[in-house]
Design an enzyme around this catalytic site. Structure first.
Site, PDB file in Angstrom:
ATOM      1  N   TYR A   1       0.817  -1.219   0.000  1.00  0.00           N
ATOM      2  CA  TYR A   1       0.000   0.000   0.000  1.00  0.00           C
ATOM      3  C   TYR A   1       0.851   1.270   0.000  1.00  0.00           C
ATOM      4  O   TYR A   1       0.431   2.288  -0.536  1.00  0.00           O
ATOM      5  CB  TYR A   1      -1.025  -0.035   1.143  1.00  0.00           C
ATOM      6  CG  TYR A   1      -2.125  -1.024   0.828  1.00  0.00           C
ATOM      7  CD1 TYR A   1      -3.094  -0.726  -0.128  1.00  0.00           C
ATOM      8  CD2 TYR A   1      -2.157  -2.285   1.414  1.00  0.00           C
ATOM      9  CE1 TYR A   1      -4.065  -1.655  -0.475  1.00  0.00           C
ATOM     10  CE2 TYR A   1      -3.128  -3.215   1.073  1.00  0.00           C
ATOM     11  CZ  TYR A   1      -4.078  -2.896   0.125  1.00  0.00           C
ATOM     12  OH  TYR A   1      -5.050  -3.807  -0.237  1.00  0.00           O
TER      13      TYR A   1
ATOM     14  N   GLN B   1     -15.042   2.811  -6.224  1.00  0.00           N
ATOM     15  CA  GLN B   1     -14.355   1.657  -5.630  1.00  0.00           C
ATOM     16  C   GLN B   1     -12.886   2.011  -5.437  1.00  0.00           C
ATOM     17  O   GLN B   1     -12.127   1.233  -4.863  1.00  0.00           O
ATOM     18  CB  GLN B   1     -14.463   0.449  -6.568  1.00  0.00           C
ATOM     19  CG  GLN B   1     -15.880  -0.011  -6.805  1.00  0.00           C
ATOM     20  CD  GLN B   1     -15.958  -0.958  -8.006  1.00  0.00           C
ATOM     21  OE1 GLN B   1     -15.787  -2.158  -7.859  1.00  0.00           O
ATOM     22  NE2 GLN B   1     -16.187  -0.417  -9.173  1.00  0.00           N
TER      23      GLN B   1
ATOM     24  N   HIS C   1     -14.335   1.097  -1.020  1.00  0.00           N
ATOM     25  CA  HIS C   1     -13.241   0.194  -0.635  1.00  0.00           C
ATOM     26  C   HIS C   1     -12.138   0.876   0.171  1.00  0.00           C
ATOM     27  O   HIS C   1     -11.037   0.348   0.264  1.00  0.00           O
ATOM     28  CB  HIS C   1     -12.664  -0.473  -1.905  1.00  0.00           C
ATOM     29  CG  HIS C   1     -13.630  -1.415  -2.566  1.00  0.00           C
ATOM     30  ND1 HIS C   1     -13.527  -1.827  -3.863  1.00  0.00           N
ATOM     31  CD2 HIS C   1     -14.740  -2.033  -2.064  1.00  0.00           C
ATOM     32  CE1 HIS C   1     -14.534  -2.654  -4.156  1.00  0.00           C
ATOM     33  NE2 HIS C   1     -15.285  -2.787  -3.080  1.00  0.00           N
TER      34      HIS C   1
ATOM     35  N   GLY D   1     -15.301   2.709 -15.953  1.00  0.00           N
ATOM     36  CA  GLY D   1     -13.986   2.144 -15.662  1.00  0.00           C
ATOM     37  C   GLY D   1     -13.968   1.053 -14.605  1.00  0.00           C
ATOM     38  O   GLY D   1     -13.035   0.968 -13.828  1.00  0.00           O
TER      39      GLY D   1
ATOM     40  N   SER E   1     -14.632  -3.290 -14.075  1.00  0.00           N
ATOM     41  CA  SER E   1     -14.921  -4.586 -14.710  1.00  0.00           C
ATOM     42  C   SER E   1     -16.158  -5.244 -14.105  1.00  0.00           C
ATOM     43  O   SER E   1     -16.604  -6.278 -14.583  1.00  0.00           O
ATOM     44  CB  SER E   1     -13.709  -5.511 -14.548  1.00  0.00           C
ATOM     45  OG  SER E   1     -13.472  -5.758 -13.172  1.00  0.00           O
TER      46      SER E   1
END
Ligand code: OAD
Length: 230
Positions: free
Chosen positions: A54, A87, A105, A171, A173
Protein backbone atom coordinates in the site's frame (compact mmCIF):
# COMPACT_ATOMS: atom_id res chain seq x y z
CA UNK A 1 -34.46 21.29 -8.19
CA UNK A 2 -31.36 19.79 -9.80
CA UNK A 3 -31.59 16.24 -11.11
CA UNK A 4 -29.32 13.73 -9.44
CA UNK A 5 -26.53 11.80 -11.15
CA UNK A 6 -24.82 8.88 -9.46
CA UNK A 7 -21.39 8.10 -10.92
CA UNK A 8 -20.07 4.66 -10.03
CA UNK A 9 -16.35 4.53 -10.81
CA UNK A 10 -13.60 1.94 -10.79
CA UNK A 11 -9.88 1.76 -11.44
CA UNK A 12 -10.31 2.49 -15.17
CA UNK A 13 -11.19 6.14 -14.53
CA UNK A 14 -7.74 6.70 -13.05
CA UNK A 15 -5.90 4.74 -15.78
CA UNK A 16 -5.38 7.89 -17.85
CA UNK A 17 -3.80 9.46 -14.75
CA UNK A 18 -1.19 6.70 -14.88
CA UNK A 19 -2.57 4.54 -12.07
CA UNK A 20 -2.64 0.80 -12.80
CA UNK A 21 -5.95 -1.03 -12.85
CA UNK A 22 -6.25 -4.46 -11.21
CA UNK A 23 -7.42 -6.94 -13.84
CA UNK A 24 -6.18 -5.55 -17.19
CA UNK A 25 -3.01 -6.86 -18.84
CA UNK A 26 -0.21 -5.62 -16.61
CA UNK A 27 -2.75 -4.90 -13.86
CA UNK A 28 -1.87 -5.04 -10.18
CA UNK A 29 -3.28 -8.52 -9.59
CA UNK A 30 -1.02 -9.93 -12.29
CA UNK A 31 2.11 -9.23 -10.23
CA UNK A 32 0.72 -9.37 -6.71
CA UNK A 33 -1.08 -12.16 -4.98
CA UNK A 34 -4.35 -10.96 -3.41
CA UNK A 35 -3.96 -13.50 -0.56
CA UNK A 36 -0.53 -12.08 0.28
CA UNK A 37 -1.35 -8.37 0.31
CA UNK A 38 -5.07 -7.66 0.44
CA UNK A 39 -6.67 -9.81 3.13
CA UNK A 40 -6.78 -9.69 6.92
CA UNK A 41 -4.92 -13.04 7.01
CA UNK A 42 -2.11 -11.45 4.98
CA UNK A 43 -1.95 -8.63 7.52
CA UNK A 44 -1.73 -11.10 10.39
CA UNK A 45 1.03 -13.03 8.63
CA UNK A 46 3.23 -10.26 7.28
CA UNK A 47 2.42 -6.65 8.14
CA UNK A 48 5.50 -5.31 6.43
CA UNK A 49 4.62 -6.88 3.07
CA UNK A 50 1.07 -5.51 3.25
CA UNK A 51 2.23 -2.05 4.33
CA UNK A 52 4.82 -1.97 1.55
CA UNK A 53 2.25 -2.90 -1.06
CA UNK A 54 0.00 0.00 0.00
CA UNK A 55 2.96 2.35 0.49
CA UNK A 56 3.78 1.85 -3.19
CA UNK A 57 0.15 2.54 -4.14
CA UNK A 58 0.15 5.70 -1.99
CA UNK A 59 3.41 6.94 -3.46
CA UNK A 60 2.09 6.47 -7.00
CA UNK A 61 -1.21 8.18 -6.22
CA UNK A 62 0.49 11.14 -4.53
CA UNK A 63 2.50 11.62 -7.72
CA UNK A 64 -0.57 11.45 -9.98
CA UNK A 65 -3.14 14.01 -10.99
CA UNK A 66 -6.84 13.97 -11.84
CA UNK A 67 -7.52 13.57 -15.57
CA UNK A 68 -10.22 15.19 -17.68
CA UNK A 69 -12.71 12.42 -16.86
CA UNK A 70 -12.49 13.22 -13.14
CA UNK A 71 -12.74 16.91 -14.00
CA UNK A 72 -15.77 16.53 -16.26
CA UNK A 73 -17.56 14.64 -13.50
CA UNK A 74 -16.81 17.47 -11.07
CA UNK A 75 -18.07 20.00 -13.62
CA UNK A 76 -21.43 18.25 -13.86
CA UNK A 77 -22.12 19.79 -10.44
CA UNK A 78 -22.82 23.08 -12.20
CA UNK A 79 -25.99 21.58 -13.64
CA UNK A 80 -26.74 18.48 -11.56
CA UNK A 81 -26.55 17.14 -8.05
CA UNK A 82 -23.68 14.66 -8.40
CA UNK A 83 -22.88 11.77 -6.08
CA UNK A 84 -19.71 9.86 -6.85
CA UNK A 85 -19.54 6.32 -5.50
CA UNK A 86 -16.07 4.98 -6.16
CA UNK A 87 -14.36 1.66 -5.63
CA UNK A 88 -11.07 3.54 -5.93
CA UNK A 89 -8.85 4.19 -2.98
CA UNK A 90 -7.25 7.21 -4.66
CA UNK A 91 -8.38 10.79 -4.01
CA UNK A 92 -8.47 11.96 -7.62
CA UNK A 93 -12.24 12.65 -7.65
CA UNK A 94 -11.81 14.94 -4.65
CA UNK A 95 -8.76 16.64 -6.14
CA UNK A 96 -10.73 17.22 -9.38
CA UNK A 97 -13.32 19.10 -7.33
CA UNK A 98 -16.12 16.59 -6.73
CA UNK A 99 -17.95 17.50 -3.51
CA UNK A 100 -19.72 14.23 -2.72
CA UNK A 101 -17.48 11.18 -2.90
CA UNK A 102 -18.21 7.91 -1.16
CA UNK A 103 -15.36 5.39 -1.10
CA UNK A 104 -16.65 1.85 -1.00
CA UNK A 105 -13.24 0.19 -0.64
CA UNK A 106 -11.50 2.69 1.61
CA UNK A 107 -8.99 5.49 1.13
CA UNK A 108 -5.25 5.20 0.66
CA UNK A 109 -4.59 8.63 2.24
CA UNK A 110 -5.99 7.42 5.57
CA UNK A 111 -4.93 4.91 8.19
CA UNK A 112 -6.98 3.37 10.93
CA UNK A 113 -6.54 1.82 14.32
CA UNK A 114 -6.50 -1.98 14.46
CA UNK A 115 -8.31 -1.82 17.81
CA UNK A 116 -11.08 0.62 16.96
CA UNK A 117 -12.18 0.86 13.30
CA UNK A 118 -13.88 4.20 14.03
CA UNK A 119 -10.49 5.79 14.69
CA UNK A 120 -9.36 6.99 11.27
CA UNK A 121 -6.36 9.24 10.69
CA UNK A 122 -5.32 11.26 7.61
CA UNK A 123 -1.90 10.46 6.16
CA UNK A 124 0.32 13.19 4.77
CA UNK A 125 3.32 11.05 3.90
CA UNK A 126 3.49 8.06 1.52
CA UNK A 127 4.94 5.71 4.12
CA UNK A 128 3.10 3.80 6.85
CA UNK A 129 5.43 1.53 8.85
CA UNK A 130 5.38 -1.27 11.36
CA UNK A 131 5.51 0.60 14.69
CA UNK A 132 3.28 3.49 13.58
CA UNK A 133 0.58 3.47 16.23
CA UNK A 134 -2.78 5.04 16.97
CA UNK A 135 -3.34 7.16 20.07
CA UNK A 136 -4.22 4.00 22.05
CA UNK A 137 -1.03 2.26 21.10
CA UNK A 138 -2.26 -0.18 18.46
CA UNK A 139 -0.59 -0.64 15.08
CA UNK A 140 -2.11 1.48 12.30
CA UNK A 141 -3.37 -0.34 9.21
CA UNK A 142 -4.26 1.09 5.80
CA UNK A 143 -7.88 2.34 5.70
CA UNK A 144 -8.73 -0.19 3.01
CA UNK A 145 -11.49 -2.78 2.72
CA UNK A 146 -9.67 -6.06 2.18
CA UNK A 147 -11.04 -9.12 0.44
CA UNK A 148 -13.30 -11.03 2.79
CA UNK A 149 -14.08 -7.94 4.88
CA UNK A 150 -17.49 -6.27 5.11
CA UNK A 151 -18.14 -3.18 2.99
CA UNK A 152 -19.55 -0.80 5.60
CA UNK A 153 -20.54 1.93 3.12
CA UNK A 154 -22.58 -0.40 0.90
CA UNK A 155 -25.94 0.40 2.52
CA UNK A 156 -25.40 4.12 2.12
CA UNK A 157 -24.30 3.57 -1.49
CA UNK A 158 -27.51 1.65 -2.21
CA UNK A 159 -29.69 4.36 -0.66
CA UNK A 160 -27.93 7.06 -2.69
CA UNK A 161 -28.29 5.02 -5.89
CA UNK A 162 -32.00 4.34 -5.37
CA UNK A 163 -32.73 8.06 -5.67
CA UNK A 164 -30.67 8.72 -8.83
CA UNK A 165 -32.19 10.24 -11.97
CA UNK A 166 -29.16 9.15 -14.04
CA UNK A 167 -26.60 6.43 -13.36
CA UNK A 168 -23.12 6.28 -14.90
CA UNK A 169 -20.77 3.32 -14.52
CA UNK A 170 -17.22 4.13 -15.55
CA UNK A 171 -13.99 2.14 -15.66
CA UNK A 172 -14.96 -0.93 -13.69
CA UNK A 173 -14.92 -4.59 -14.71
CA UNK A 174 -17.89 -5.20 -12.38
CA UNK A 175 -16.10 -8.23 -10.97
CA UNK A 176 -16.15 -7.38 -7.28
CA UNK A 177 -19.25 -7.75 -5.11
CA UNK A 178 -21.22 -6.34 -3.42
CA UNK A 179 -20.09 -3.14 -5.23
CA UNK A 180 -20.96 -4.49 -8.68
CA UNK A 181 -24.58 -4.86 -7.58
CA UNK A 182 -25.13 -1.11 -7.59
CA UNK A 183 -26.02 -1.07 -11.28
CA UNK A 184 -28.97 -3.32 -10.37
CA UNK A 185 -30.00 -1.04 -7.52
CA UNK A 186 -30.54 1.98 -9.79
CA UNK A 187 -34.21 2.41 -10.69
CA UNK A 188 -35.30 0.45 -13.74
CA UNK A 189 -36.71 3.40 -15.65
CA UNK A 190 -33.76 5.82 -15.36
CA UNK A 191 -31.19 6.43 -18.11
CA UNK A 192 -27.95 4.56 -17.51
CA UNK A 193 -24.56 4.75 -19.19
CA UNK A 194 -21.60 2.42 -19.03
CA UNK A 195 -18.19 3.70 -20.16
CA UNK A 196 -15.39 1.17 -20.54
CA UNK A 197 -13.02 0.22 -23.37
CA UNK A 198 -13.33 -3.47 -22.44
CA UNK A 199 -16.17 -5.93 -22.99
CA UNK A 200 -18.16 -5.71 -19.78
CA UNK A 201 -20.74 -8.40 -19.23
CA UNK A 202 -24.00 -6.79 -18.22
CA UNK A 203 -27.39 -8.29 -18.75
CA UNK A 204 -30.96 -7.45 -17.81
CA UNK A 205 -30.22 -3.78 -17.33
CA UNK A 206 -32.98 -1.57 -18.60
CA UNK A 207 -32.21 1.71 -20.41
CA UNK A 208 -28.46 1.11 -20.56
CA UNK A 209 -26.26 2.76 -23.20
CA UNK A 210 -22.80 1.22 -23.46
CA UNK A 211 -20.02 3.55 -24.61
CA UNK A 212 -17.00 1.47 -25.46
CA UNK A 213 -14.24 4.00 -24.93
CA UNK A 214 -11.72 5.21 -22.44
CA UNK A 215 -12.89 7.38 -19.57
CA UNK A 216 -11.95 10.79 -21.00
CA UNK A 217 -13.49 10.19 -24.43
CA UNK A 218 -16.53 8.54 -22.86
CA UNK A 219 -17.13 11.42 -20.47
CA UNK A 220 -16.99 13.91 -23.35
CA UNK A 221 -19.86 12.02 -25.01
CA UNK A 222 -21.85 11.67 -21.80
CA UNK A 223 -21.47 15.29 -20.69
CA UNK A 224 -22.98 16.36 -24.00
CA UNK A 225 -25.81 13.81 -23.79
CA UNK A 226 -26.67 14.71 -20.22
CA UNK A 227 -26.93 18.38 -21.10
CA UNK A 228 -29.38 17.46 -23.87
CA UNK A 229 -31.40 15.21 -21.54
CA UNK A 230 -31.61 17.72 -18.70
P1 OAD B 1 -10.56 -3.71 -12.60
O1 OAD B 1 -9.08 -3.71 -12.79
O2 OAD B 1 -11.21 -5.00 -12.29
O3 OAD B 1 -11.25 -3.15 -13.91
C1 OAD B 1 -10.77 -1.99 -14.53
C2 OAD B 1 -11.69 -1.64 -15.68
O4 OAD B 1 -11.21 -0.43 -16.24
C3 OAD B 1 -11.71 -2.68 -16.81
O5 OAD B 1 -13.05 -2.97 -17.14
C4 OAD B 1 -10.98 -1.98 -17.95
O6 OAD B 1 -11.50 -2.34 -19.23
C5 OAD B 1 -11.27 -0.53 -17.64
N1 OAD B 1 -10.30 0.44 -18.19
C6 OAD B 1 -9.00 0.28 -18.49
N2 OAD B 1 -8.47 1.43 -18.97
C7 OAD B 1 -9.48 2.34 -18.96
C8 OAD B 1 -9.58 3.71 -19.35
N3 OAD B 1 -8.55 4.41 -19.80
N4 OAD B 1 -10.78 4.32 -19.18
C9 OAD B 1 -11.85 3.64 -18.69
N5 OAD B 1 -11.81 2.35 -18.33
C10 OAD B 1 -10.65 1.71 -18.46
O7 OAD B 1 -10.88 -2.60 -11.51
P2 OAD B 1 -12.21 -2.39 -10.65
O8 OAD B 1 -13.41 -2.83 -11.40
O9 OAD B 1 -12.18 -1.02 -10.13
O10 OAD B 1 -10.77 -3.71 -4.61
O11 OAD B 1 -11.94 -3.41 -9.49
C11 OAD B 1 -12.82 -3.48 -8.39
C12 OAD B 1 -12.07 -3.76 -7.13
O12 OAD B 1 -11.21 -4.88 -7.32
C13 OAD B 1 -11.13 -2.66 -6.69
O13 OAD B 1 -11.79 -1.66 -5.98
C14 OAD B 1 -10.14 -3.38 -5.85
C15 OAD B 1 -9.92 -4.58 -6.74
O14 OAD B 1 -9.42 -5.70 -6.17
C16 OAD B 1 -10.05 -3.91 -3.51
O15 OAD B 1 -8.84 -3.84 -3.48
C17 OAD B 1 -10.87 -4.23 -2.31
Amino acid sequence: MKKKIVVFSGAGISAESGIQTFRDNGGLWENHNIEEVATFEAWTKNKELVLNFYNQRRKQIMNSFPNDAHKMIAELEKTFEVQVITQNIDDLHERAGSSNVLHLHGEIMKARSTLNPQKIYPLFNWELRVGDKCEYGSQLRPHIVWFGEAVPEMDRACKLTETADFFITIGTSLNVYPAANLIHVAKREITKFLIDPGDIKVSHINNLTVIKSKAVDGMKIISQKLTELN
